[in-house]
Write a protein that holds these residues in place. Sequence first.
Motif, PDB file in Angstrom:
ATOM      1  N   ARG A 117      46.715  66.258  42.719  1.00 17.47           N
ATOM      2  CA  ARG A 117      46.441  64.824  42.669  1.00 17.47           C
ATOM      3  C   ARG A 117      46.587  64.286  41.254  1.00 17.47           C
ATOM      4  O   ARG A 117      47.167  63.220  41.038  1.00 17.47           O
ATOM      5  CB  ARG A 117      45.033  64.529  43.204  1.00 17.47           C
ATOM      6  CG  ARG A 117      44.860  64.829  44.687  1.00 17.47           C
ATOM      7  CD  ARG A 117      43.446  64.520  45.141  1.00 17.47           C
ATOM      8  NE  ARG A 117      43.117  63.098  44.987  1.00 17.47           N
ATOM      9  CZ  ARG A 117      42.403  62.415  45.854  1.00 17.47           C
ATOM     10  NH1 ARG A 117      41.955  63.000  46.961  1.00 17.47           N
ATOM     11  NH2 ARG A 117      42.133  61.155  45.635  1.00 17.47           N
ATOM     12  N   VAL A 118      46.054  65.026  40.299  1.00 19.14           N
ATOM     13  CA  VAL A 118      46.139  64.585  38.904  1.00 19.14           C
ATOM     14  C   VAL A 118      47.589  64.580  38.442  1.00 19.14           C
ATOM     15  O   VAL A 118      48.054  63.625  37.800  1.00 19.14           O
ATOM     16  CB  VAL A 118      45.281  65.491  37.995  1.00 19.14           C
ATOM     17  CG1 VAL A 118      45.495  65.133  36.526  1.00 19.14           C
ATOM     18  CG2 VAL A 118      43.801  65.358  38.351  1.00 19.14           C
ATOM     19  N   ALA A 119      48.337  65.628  38.770  1.00 16.66           N
ATOM     20  CA  ALA A 119      49.739  65.714  38.336  1.00 16.66           C
ATOM     21  C   ALA A 119      50.569  64.589  38.942  1.00 16.66           C
ATOM     22  O   ALA A 119      51.424  63.994  38.256  1.00 16.66           O
ATOM     23  CB  ALA A 119      50.314  67.072  38.722  1.00 16.66           C
ATOM     24  N   LYS A 120      50.348  64.279  40.199  1.00 11.48           N
ATOM     25  CA  LYS A 120      51.092  63.197  40.845  1.00 11.48           C
ATOM     26  C   LYS A 120      50.734  61.837  40.232  1.00 11.48           C
ATOM     27  O   LYS A 120      51.595  60.966  40.072  1.00 11.48           O
ATOM     28  CB  LYS A 120      50.819  63.196  42.345  1.00 11.48           C
ATOM     29  CG  LYS A 120      51.449  64.378  43.072  1.00 11.48           C
ATOM     30  CD  LYS A 120      51.082  64.383  44.559  1.00 11.48           C
ATOM     31  CE  LYS A 120      51.678  65.592  45.264  1.00 11.48           C
ATOM     32  NZ  LYS A 120      51.287  65.654  46.696  1.00 11.48           N
ATOM     33  N   ALA A 121      49.459  61.665  39.895  1.00  7.91           N
ATOM     34  CA  ALA A 121      49.044  60.414  39.250  1.00  7.91           C
ATOM     35  C   ALA A 121      49.691  60.267  37.874  1.00  7.91           C
ATOM     36  O   ALA A 121      50.113  59.175  37.482  1.00  7.91           O
ATOM     37  CB  ALA A 121      47.522  60.371  39.135  1.00  7.91           C
TER      38      ALA A 121
ATOM     39  N   VAL B  83      43.067  60.224  34.991  1.00  3.45           N
ATOM     40  CA  VAL B  83      42.517  61.420  35.638  1.00  3.45           C
ATOM     41  C   VAL B  83      41.279  61.066  36.450  1.00  3.45           C
ATOM     42  O   VAL B  83      41.112  61.513  37.592  1.00  3.45           O
ATOM     43  CB  VAL B  83      42.184  62.499  34.589  1.00  3.45           C
ATOM     44  CG1 VAL B  83      41.445  63.662  35.246  1.00  3.45           C
ATOM     45  CG2 VAL B  83      43.454  62.989  33.918  1.00  3.45           C
ATOM     46  N   ARG B  84      40.422  60.262  35.875  1.00  4.29           N
ATOM     47  CA  ARG B  84      39.204  59.861  36.586  1.00  4.29           C
ATOM     48  C   ARG B  84      39.541  59.178  37.896  1.00  4.29           C
ATOM     49  O   ARG B  84      38.941  59.465  38.942  1.00  4.29           O
ATOM     50  CB  ARG B  84      38.375  58.915  35.705  1.00  4.29           C
ATOM     51  CG  ARG B  84      37.030  58.525  36.332  1.00  4.29           C
ATOM     52  CD  ARG B  84      36.437  57.312  35.651  1.00  4.29           C
ATOM     53  NE  ARG B  84      37.310  56.143  35.793  1.00  4.29           N
ATOM     54  CZ  ARG B  84      37.647  55.338  34.792  1.00  4.29           C
ATOM     55  NH1 ARG B  84      37.204  55.571  33.574  1.00  4.29           N
ATOM     56  NH2 ARG B  84      38.444  54.302  35.006  1.00  4.29           N
ATOM     57  N   ASP B  85      40.500  58.286  37.880  1.00  2.00           N
ATOM     58  CA  ASP B  85      40.861  57.555  39.088  1.00  2.00           C
ATOM     59  C   ASP B  85      41.540  58.450  40.129  1.00  2.00           C
ATOM     60  O   ASP B  85      41.505  58.150  41.329  1.00  2.00           O
ATOM     61  CB  ASP B  85      41.790  56.389  38.742  1.00  2.00           C
ATOM     62  CG  ASP B  85      41.091  55.319  37.920  1.00  2.00           C
ATOM     63  OD1 ASP B  85      39.845  55.296  37.910  1.00  2.00           O
ATOM     64  OD2 ASP B  85      41.794  54.518  37.263  1.00  2.00           O
ATOM     65  N   ALA B  86      42.149  59.553  39.676  1.00  2.18           N
ATOM     66  CA  ALA B  86      42.849  60.441  40.599  1.00  2.18           C
ATOM     67  C   ALA B  86      41.911  61.382  41.336  1.00  2.18           C
ATOM     68  O   ALA B  86      42.271  61.925  42.389  1.00  2.18           O
ATOM     69  CB  ALA B  86      43.891  61.261  39.837  1.00  2.18           C
ATOM     70  N   ILE B  87      40.718  61.561  40.801  1.00  2.00           N
ATOM     71  CA  ILE B  87      39.763  62.503  41.396  1.00  2.00           C
ATOM     72  C   ILE B  87      38.828  61.753  42.338  1.00  2.00           C
ATOM     73  O   ILE B  87      38.356  60.654  42.015  1.00  2.00           O
ATOM     74  CB  ILE B  87      38.981  63.219  40.276  1.00  2.00           C
ATOM     75  CG1 ILE B  87      39.942  64.153  39.518  1.00  2.00           C
ATOM     76  CG2 ILE B  87      37.803  63.997  40.822  1.00  2.00           C
ATOM     77  CD1 ILE B  87      39.326  64.835  38.341  1.00  2.00           C
ATOM     78  N   PRO B  88      38.535  62.313  43.526  1.00  2.00           N
ATOM     79  CA  PRO B  88      37.667  61.629  44.495  1.00  2.00           C
ATOM     80  C   PRO B  88      36.340  61.183  43.894  1.00  2.00           C
ATOM     81  O   PRO B  88      35.745  61.907  43.086  1.00  2.00           O
ATOM     82  CB  PRO B  88      37.456  62.691  45.579  1.00  2.00           C
ATOM     83  CG  PRO B  88      38.663  63.561  45.489  1.00  2.00           C
ATOM     84  CD  PRO B  88      39.025  63.594  44.033  1.00  2.00           C
ATOM     85  N   ALA B  89      35.914  60.007  44.290  1.00  2.00           N
ATOM     86  CA  ALA B  89      34.701  59.418  43.712  1.00  2.00           C
ATOM     87  C   ALA B  89      33.484  60.316  43.889  1.00  2.00           C
ATOM     88  O   ALA B  89      32.648  60.428  42.994  1.00  2.00           O
ATOM     89  CB  ALA B  89      34.450  58.047  44.336  1.00  2.00           C
TER      90      ALA B  89
END
Length: 322
Positions: free
Chosen positions: A165-169, A189-195
């Motif tokens: 997810r982070v790499a794609k973001a 990175v923060r936005d790519a990781i589930p809340a």
Amino acid sequence: MNAPHVPVMLDEVLEYLAPAASRPGAIAVDATLGAGGHTEALLSAHPGLTVIGVDRDPTALELASKRLAGFGERFVPARAVYDAIPDVLAASGHETADAILFDLGVSSMQLDQPERGFAYAQDSPLDMRMNPDDELTAETVVNTYPVPELVRILREYGEEKFAPRVAKAIAASRAKAPITSSRELADLVRDAIPAATRRTGGNPAKRTFQALRIEVNGELDTWRAALPAALDSLAPGGRVVVMSYHSLEDRITKHELARRASSTTPAGLPVDLPGTAPTFRLLTRKAQQPTQTELDRNPRSAPARLRAAERVATSTGEGGDS
């Protein structure tokens, strides 16, 4: 981010190195000099000791040299990467060392210099080079590495379970414009990781920043070469202390020390065959961690894992050339 430069696990380092560092005319190598806190304590504790302080960072060497100027010729600065310990010793006129210290990872001094780009809590250029003369920067990695390679780095070096997810973001963002600042990357990175995951475990960007730092500085490959070279450079009865802050570093340390502390004689034989006896004795059976008192005083010490070992003395009890 304004925490003082407190040497990590200083009491333990001094305790484990004392028998070797207190030898007459002893030579020690602080292979990761940083701000010089460990070296200052060693030189103060052992008036006959000379410490060769190694660092790839010229700024660290300059500042530590000023801090340690009062010790005169007992402190010898050397700009090098820590896999070059045999060469550093030879350049100083020694074949072996009595004590070697590794305090791996990024130093507090580097974290507290915003322009170095190590800290995700400050807005700074994406650099992360420990040696500013090196070519590869974190900005280059982030903006040019293929997605599969980013995933591998984040997963292996940062133990980031959301690496894809982070790499794609990162790839989606850099397709619009290059990613150039630490704050921009940390927000991404923060936005790519589930809340739900972001609610615990501190800043979610720390794993990505760790992975990038390790890649930029080649830390794991360097460590795989550095530890055997350092162990081979210890005099009989000499001691090594390693502090790691990453599970892969600690695993490399654990396996190499265990290998050196084990006999290679085939199982079932009553005595060790010539040349197969252990060459090291473990001083720590498992990794030591900072005490709660230290954690309260220096929260940055939390990931530290300390291992120590002693080179088995020869039958004549000879030391090194120091």
